[in-house]
Write a protein that holds these residues in place. Structure first.
Motif, PDB file in Angstrom:
ATOM      1  N   GLN A 101       0.827  -1.218   0.000  1.00  0.00           N
ATOM      2  CA  GLN A 101       0.000   0.000   0.000  1.00  0.00           C
ATOM      3  C   GLN A 101       0.856   1.261   0.000  1.00  0.00           C
ATOM      4  N   THR A 102       1.995   1.209   0.681  1.00  0.00           N
ATOM      5  CA  THR A 102       2.773   2.436   0.910  1.00  0.00           C
ATOM      6  C   THR A 102       3.729   2.776  -0.231  1.00  0.00           C
ATOM      7  N   GLY A 103       4.004   1.801  -1.101  1.00  0.00           N
ATOM      8  CA  GLY A 103       5.023   2.000  -2.128  1.00  0.00           C
ATOM      9  C   GLY A 103       4.600   2.931  -3.246  1.00  0.00           C
ATOM     10  N   PHE A 104       5.573   3.318  -4.052  1.00  0.00           N
ATOM     11  CA  PHE A 104       5.336   4.108  -5.274  1.00  0.00           C
ATOM     12  C   PHE A 104       4.735   5.489  -4.962  1.00  0.00           C
ATOM     13  N   ALA A 105       5.405   6.195  -4.088  1.00  0.00           N
ATOM     14  CA  ALA A 105       5.143   7.619  -3.814  1.00  0.00           C
ATOM     15  C   ALA A 105       3.950   7.901  -2.895  1.00  0.00           C
ATOM     16  N   ARG A 106       3.231   6.881  -2.505  1.00  0.00           N
ATOM     17  CA  ARG A 106       2.022   7.077  -1.698  1.00  0.00           C
ATOM     18  C   ARG A 106       2.270   7.953  -0.466  1.00  0.00           C
ATOM     19  N   THR A 107       3.397   7.730   0.204  1.00  0.00           N
ATOM     20  CA  THR A 107       3.650   8.429   1.473  1.00  0.00           C
ATOM     21  C   THR A 107       4.417   9.742   1.288  1.00  0.00           C
ATOM     22  N   GLY A 108       4.542  10.182   0.032  1.00  0.00           N
ATOM     23  CA  GLY A 108       5.318  11.390  -0.221  1.00  0.00           C
ATOM     24  C   GLY A 108       6.803  11.086  -0.359  1.00  0.00           C
ATOM     25  N   ARG A 109       7.133   9.815  -0.287  1.00  0.00           N
ATOM     26  CA  ARG A 109       8.471   9.321  -0.615  1.00  0.00           C
ATOM     27  C   ARG A 109       8.246   8.111  -1.497  1.00  0.00           C
ATOM     28  N   MET A 110       9.266   7.695  -2.221  1.00  0.00           N
ATOM     29  CA  MET A 110       9.042   6.556  -3.102  1.00  0.00           C
ATOM     30  C   MET A 110       8.602   5.340  -2.287  1.00  0.00           C
ATOM     31  N   TRP A 111       9.250   5.140  -1.125  1.00  0.00           N
ATOM     32  CA  TRP A 111       8.925   4.007  -0.247  1.00  0.00           C
ATOM     33  C   TRP A 111       8.611   4.510   1.159  1.00  0.00           C
ATOM     34  N   GLY A 112       7.692   3.833   1.802  1.00  0.00           N
ATOM     35  CA  GLY A 112       7.316   4.224   3.158  1.00  0.00           C
ATOM     36  C   GLY A 112       8.478   4.128   4.132  1.00  0.00           C
ATOM     37  N   PHE A 113       9.343   3.116   3.951  1.00  0.00           N
ATOM     38  CA  PHE A 113      10.431   2.913   4.926  1.00  0.00           C
ATOM     39  C   PHE A 113      11.417   4.075   4.929  1.00  0.00           C
ATOM     40  N   GLU A 114      11.464   4.851   3.831  1.00  0.00           N
ATOM     41  CA  GLU A 114      12.420   5.966   3.755  1.00  0.00           C
ATOM     42  C   GLU A 114      12.164   7.000   4.849  1.00  0.00           C
ATOM     43  N   LEU A 171       6.833   3.817 -13.513  1.00  0.00           N
ATOM     44  CA  LEU A 171       8.094   4.364 -12.982  1.00  0.00           C
ATOM     45  C   LEU A 171       8.506   5.618 -13.752  1.00  0.00           C
ATOM     46  N   GLU A 172       8.367   5.560 -15.084  1.00  0.00           N
ATOM     47  CA  GLU A 172       8.752   6.718 -15.900  1.00  0.00           C
ATOM     48  C   GLU A 172       7.863   7.922 -15.586  1.00  0.00           C
ATOM     49  N   THR A 173       6.563   7.649 -15.403  1.00  0.00           N
ATOM     50  CA  THR A 173       5.628   8.752 -15.122  1.00  0.00           C
ATOM     51  C   THR A 173       5.913   9.367 -13.754  1.00  0.00           C
ATOM     52  N   ILE A 174       6.165   8.513 -12.769  1.00  0.00           N
ATOM     53  CA  ILE A 174       6.485   9.034 -11.426  1.00  0.00           C
ATOM     54  C   ILE A 174       7.727   9.927 -11.502  1.00  0.00           C
ATOM     55  N   ARG A 175       8.715   9.497 -12.278  1.00  0.00           N
ATOM     56  CA  ARG A 175       9.947  10.294 -12.412  1.00  0.00           C
ATOM     57  C   ARG A 175       9.685  11.574 -13.215  1.00  0.00           C
ATOM     58  N   ASP A 176       9.099  11.418 -14.402  1.00  0.00           N
ATOM     59  CA  ASP A 176       8.965  12.563 -15.313  1.00  0.00           C
ATOM     60  C   ASP A 176       7.997  13.619 -14.782  1.00  0.00           C
ATOM     61  N   GLU A 177       6.948  13.184 -14.125  1.00  0.00           N
ATOM     62  CA  GLU A 177       5.957  14.144 -13.612  1.00  0.00           C
ATOM     63  C   GLU A 177       6.220  14.523 -12.158  1.00  0.00           C
ATOM     64  N   ARG A 178       7.358  14.082 -11.645  1.00  0.00           N
ATOM     65  CA  ARG A 178       7.784  14.410 -10.268  1.00  0.00           C
ATOM     66  C   ARG A 178       6.651  14.129  -9.264  1.00  0.00           C
ATOM     67  N   LEU A 179       6.149  12.902  -9.337  1.00  0.00           N
ATOM     68  CA  LEU A 179       4.962  12.579  -8.532  1.00  0.00           C
ATOM     69  C   LEU A 179       5.285  12.297  -7.064  1.00  0.00           C
ATOM     70  N   VAL A 180       6.548  11.966  -6.768  1.00  0.00           N
ATOM     71  CA  VAL A 180       6.901  11.824  -5.346  1.00  0.00           C
ATOM     72  C   VAL A 180       6.749  13.194  -4.682  1.00  0.00           C
ATOM     73  N   GLU A 181       7.300  14.213  -5.356  1.00  0.00           N
ATOM     74  CA  GLU A 181       7.220  15.574  -4.820  1.00  0.00           C
ATOM     75  C   GLU A 181       5.755  16.032  -4.770  1.00  0.00           C
ATOM     76  N   ASN A 182       4.996  15.657  -5.820  1.00  0.00           N
ATOM     77  CA  ASN A 182       3.584  16.068  -5.846  1.00  0.00           C
ATOM     78  C   ASN A 182       2.814  15.444  -4.683  1.00  0.00           C
ATOM     79  N   ALA A 183       3.067  14.148  -4.434  1.00  0.00           N
ATOM     80  CA  ALA A 183       2.361  13.472  -3.337  1.00  0.00           C
ATOM     81  C   ALA A 183       2.694  14.134  -2.006  1.00  0.00           C
ATOM     82  N   ALA A 184       3.970  14.528  -1.835  1.00  0.00           N
ATOM     83  CA  ALA A 184       4.370  15.173  -0.572  1.00  0.00           C
ATOM     84  C   ALA A 184       3.676  16.532  -0.431  1.00  0.00           C
ATOM     85  N   ALA A 185       3.668  17.313  -1.514  1.00  0.00           N
ATOM     86  CA  ALA A 185       3.083  18.660  -1.441  1.00  0.00           C
ATOM     87  C   ALA A 185       1.560  18.593  -1.267  1.00  0.00           C
TER      88      ALA A 185
END
Ligand SMILES: Cc1ncc(COP(=O)(O)O)c(C=O)c1O
Length: 283
Positions: A101-114, A171-185
């Motif tokens: 559930q937490t992986g792939f930017a969900r928590t505002g980081r790529m992985w929850g453990f980070e 993976l490409e979309t998360i990188r190109d659209e900066r979705l980790v940063e978007n999820a955090a913001a």
């Protein structure tokens, strides 16, 4: 293995043997949102399990969700994950992070453990990995995978090319659209909006969670913190009528789970918070 709800266990017996359950370091309701108290209590319970039920030398792995999903959207305190990592190292136990559930930017980081600054030995992932196409994965070091042997773990649909192509596109979309940063913001905005509503709403006992994985726990009374699953049920129905889809989780279905798309816009988050407030006022 899950103990989030009997629904997932009853009728499936016999279940996997050799699985021992330790309490999750849930901060609410028992510890009123105090992560250090929750962490200390869960560590003490784990040490008791090791002293009375199963010797740590006999434990192959410890599996944990960095933010528990079905079990009520409870983030594990960073101090707990760090202590668990140390315990695993001390006893030669593999640390498995369930990032389904937490992986792939969900928590505002790529992985929850980070969030805890730790590195697991094994990461399991699914759900968002291919944005809905059936794919899951187990990641670990090459050396550990080689110990397993070729084809030791196979499945009919494993390595499906279409699902794998979708996984690469994700993976490409998360990188190109900066979705980790978007999820955090967007997560920060959602959290602030929900905190604002909670400040004036005694039926909300707790708002918690990182990024776009936020739980809102409903209670009958803030003092007793008694869960209110019936209110949560009525609330998600009302929200759906008004155009907002949210789910419940937790033992009594008392937690509203916010899991918006990680590419949500600020305007969508703001509209969602508004609808949620309106739904809450009318139930
Ligand atoms: C955190 C977590 N881990 C594992 C699973 C189960 O995954 P699978 O359906 O791949 O067995 C789920 C399913 O909801 C989940 O939420």
């Amino acid at each position: 293995m899950t103990t989030s709800n009997l629904n997932y266990r009853t009728g499936y017996e016999p279940l996997l043997p050799g699985v021992y359950i330790a309490p999750y370091p849930a901060t609410y309701p028992e510890f009123a949102g105090d992560p250090e108290a929750a962490s200390a209590a869960a560590l003490a319970a784990l040490r008791t399990l090791f002293a009375t039920v199963i010797a740590p030398s006999k434990v192959a792995s410890i599996l944990i969700e960095p933010v528990i999903g079905e079990g009520g959207y409870q983030p594990a305190p960073a101090s707990f994950l760090v202590a668990l990592r140390e315990l695993c190292d001390e006893h030669g136990i593999l640390f498995i992070a369930d990032e389904v559930q937490t992986g792939f930017a969900r928590t505002g980081r790529m992985w929850g453990f980070e969030g805890a600054g730790i590195v697991p030995d094994v990461v399991v992932m699914a759900k968002a990995i291919a944005n809905g196409l059936p794919l899951s994965a187990i990641a670990t070091s090459r050396a550990r995978m080689e110990q397993w042997g070729r084809s030791a773990h196979g499945s009919t649909y494993g390595g499906n090319p279409v699902a794998c192509a979708a996984g690469i596109a994700v993976l490409e979309t998360i990188r190109d659209e900066r979705l980790v940063e978007n999820a955090a913001a967007r997560g920060g905005e959602l959290r602030a909006g929900l905190d604002r509503i909670a400040a004036e709403e005694p039926r909300i006992g707790d708002v918690r969670g990182p990024g776009l994985m936020i739980g809102v726990e409903l209670v009958k009374d803030r003092e007793t913190r008694e869960p209110d699953g019936a209110l949560a049920k009525a609330l998600i129905a009302k929200a759906a009528d008004l155009g907002l889809l949210v789910l419940t989780c937790g033992m009594s279905g008392q937690v509203i789970r916010w899991i918006p798309p990680i590419d949500a816009t600020a305007a969508e988050i703001s509209e969602a918070v508004e609808i949620f407030g309106e739904a809450l006022r009318s139930v």
